[in-house]
Write an enzyme that holds these catalytic residues in place. Structure first.
Site, PDB file in Angstrom:
ATOM      1  N   ARG A  58     -25.255 -14.359  29.808  1.00 46.53           N
ATOM      2  CA  ARG A  58     -24.868 -13.979  28.441  1.00 46.53           C
ATOM      3  C   ARG A  58     -25.425 -12.609  28.073  1.00 46.53           C
ATOM      4  NH1 ARG A  58     -26.130 -15.617  22.786  1.00 46.53           N
ATOM      5  NH2 ARG A  58     -24.170 -15.799  21.635  1.00 46.53           N
ATOM      6  N   ILE A 114     -20.120 -12.385  18.920  1.00 44.30           N
ATOM      7  CA  ILE A 114     -20.056 -13.238  20.110  1.00 44.30           C
ATOM      8  C   ILE A 114     -20.487 -14.614  19.609  1.00 44.30           C
ATOM      9  CG2 ILE A 114     -22.354 -12.331  20.799  1.00 44.30           C
ATOM     10  CD1 ILE A 114     -21.752 -13.133  23.677  1.00 44.30           C
ATOM     11  N   SER A 115     -19.708 -15.649  19.937  1.00 45.53           N
ATOM     12  CA  SER A 115     -19.937 -16.981  19.362  1.00 45.53           C
ATOM     13  C   SER A 115     -21.270 -17.571  19.809  1.00 45.53           C
ATOM     14  CB  SER A 115     -18.806 -17.927  19.762  1.00 45.53           C
ATOM     15  OG  SER A 115     -17.563 -17.359  19.463  1.00 45.53           O
ATOM     16  N   GLN A 116     -21.731 -18.523  19.025  1.00 44.32           N
ATOM     17  CA  GLN A 116     -22.959 -19.262  19.324  1.00 44.32           C
ATOM     18  C   GLN A 116     -22.726 -20.105  20.603  1.00 44.32           C
ATOM     19  OE1 GLN A 116     -23.584 -21.965  16.134  1.00 44.32           O
ATOM     20  NE2 GLN A 116     -25.624 -22.561  16.801  1.00 44.32           N
TER      21      GLN A 116
END
Ligand code: SAH
Length: 222
Positions: A33, A59-61
């Protein structure tokens, strides 16, 4: 704490929070990530939270990435459309789980950066398009699975039309643009029949129709 131990802790947190699909957890463990977050947030790459990226997007969790990916019920034979490439993180997770990923982003700058990341990570089963994902990707339809990573006010009809009618599944956040009342919906399509389920509340940036001015749609195959 080292990157590895942060990563292990994140995987444990995701499992405790209900991400139990071992293929999904393995993909999250495999995709770095830190490659997808901006330099200023590198130390938070394995925190379970959304982070800002360019063009006012996020950017998503990881928890949401895990739950939405799991909700798609993926197999390695699937052809998947993602709407909202953003950093490219979710697309990279998908690319490890399915045969082919088609991903559409309306911001050219974000897409160019994501494409470089796919190449650097040797992910070759992704095809990108700069354009309005609200309209899907008609030339490549039908898709076995569709994942939308920006919140639509209503389920976009073109996306429903591009979903396979042999058990196609679409997962998408639906709700208001401010993110106060949004939830993830799963739509199953069988012939002309639809079934939709409400899964969990979320807060996503809005799905915006059209592309930014002065940047027309453009196609790039990777
Ligand atoms: N999946 C991304 C998260 C993206 S945030 C990741 O893993 O990082 C949502 C993204 O959807 C943003 O990049 C935004 O620009 C994009 N988006 C919003 N409306 C869109 C549309 N109509 N077509 C394509 N992309 C769209």
């Amino acid at each position: 704490m080292t990157t590895d131990s942060r990563k292990i802790r994140l995987i444990m947190d995701l499992r405790n929070a209900g991400v139990t699909d071992t293929r999904v957890l393995a993909a999250i463990e495999k995709i770095p990530r830190e490659v997808f977050v901006e330099e200023a947030f590198l130390d938070q790459a394995y925190a379970n939270q959304a982070l800002p990226i360019h063009c006012g997007q996020t950017i998503s969790q990881p928890f949401i990435v895990g739950l939405m990916t799991q909700a798609l019920e993926l197999t390695d034979r699937h052809k998947v459309l993602e709407v909202g490439t953003g950093s490219g993180y979710q697309a990279s997770i998908l690319s490890r789980l399915v045969r082919r990923v088609y991903t559409v982003e309306r911001h050219r700058d974000l897409l160019t950066t994501a494409e470089k990341r796919f190449a650097a990570l040797n992910l070759h089963n992704l095809t990108t398009l700069c354009g309005d994902g609200y309209k899907g990707w008609p030339a490549q339809a039908p898709f076995d699975r569709i994942l939308v990573t920006a919140a639509a006010r209503l389920v976009p009809p073109d996306l429903v039309a591009q979903l396979s009618d042999e058990g196609g599944i679409m997962v998408l956040p639906v709700g208001d643009a401010a993110g106060l009342h949004q939830e993830v919906i799963r739509v199953r399509k069988e012939g002309t029949q639809f079934k939709s389920e409400r899964l969990f509340p979320v807060r996503f940036v809005p799905l915006v129709e059209g592309v930014p001015k002065d940047k027309g749609p453009e196609r790039k195959q990777t």
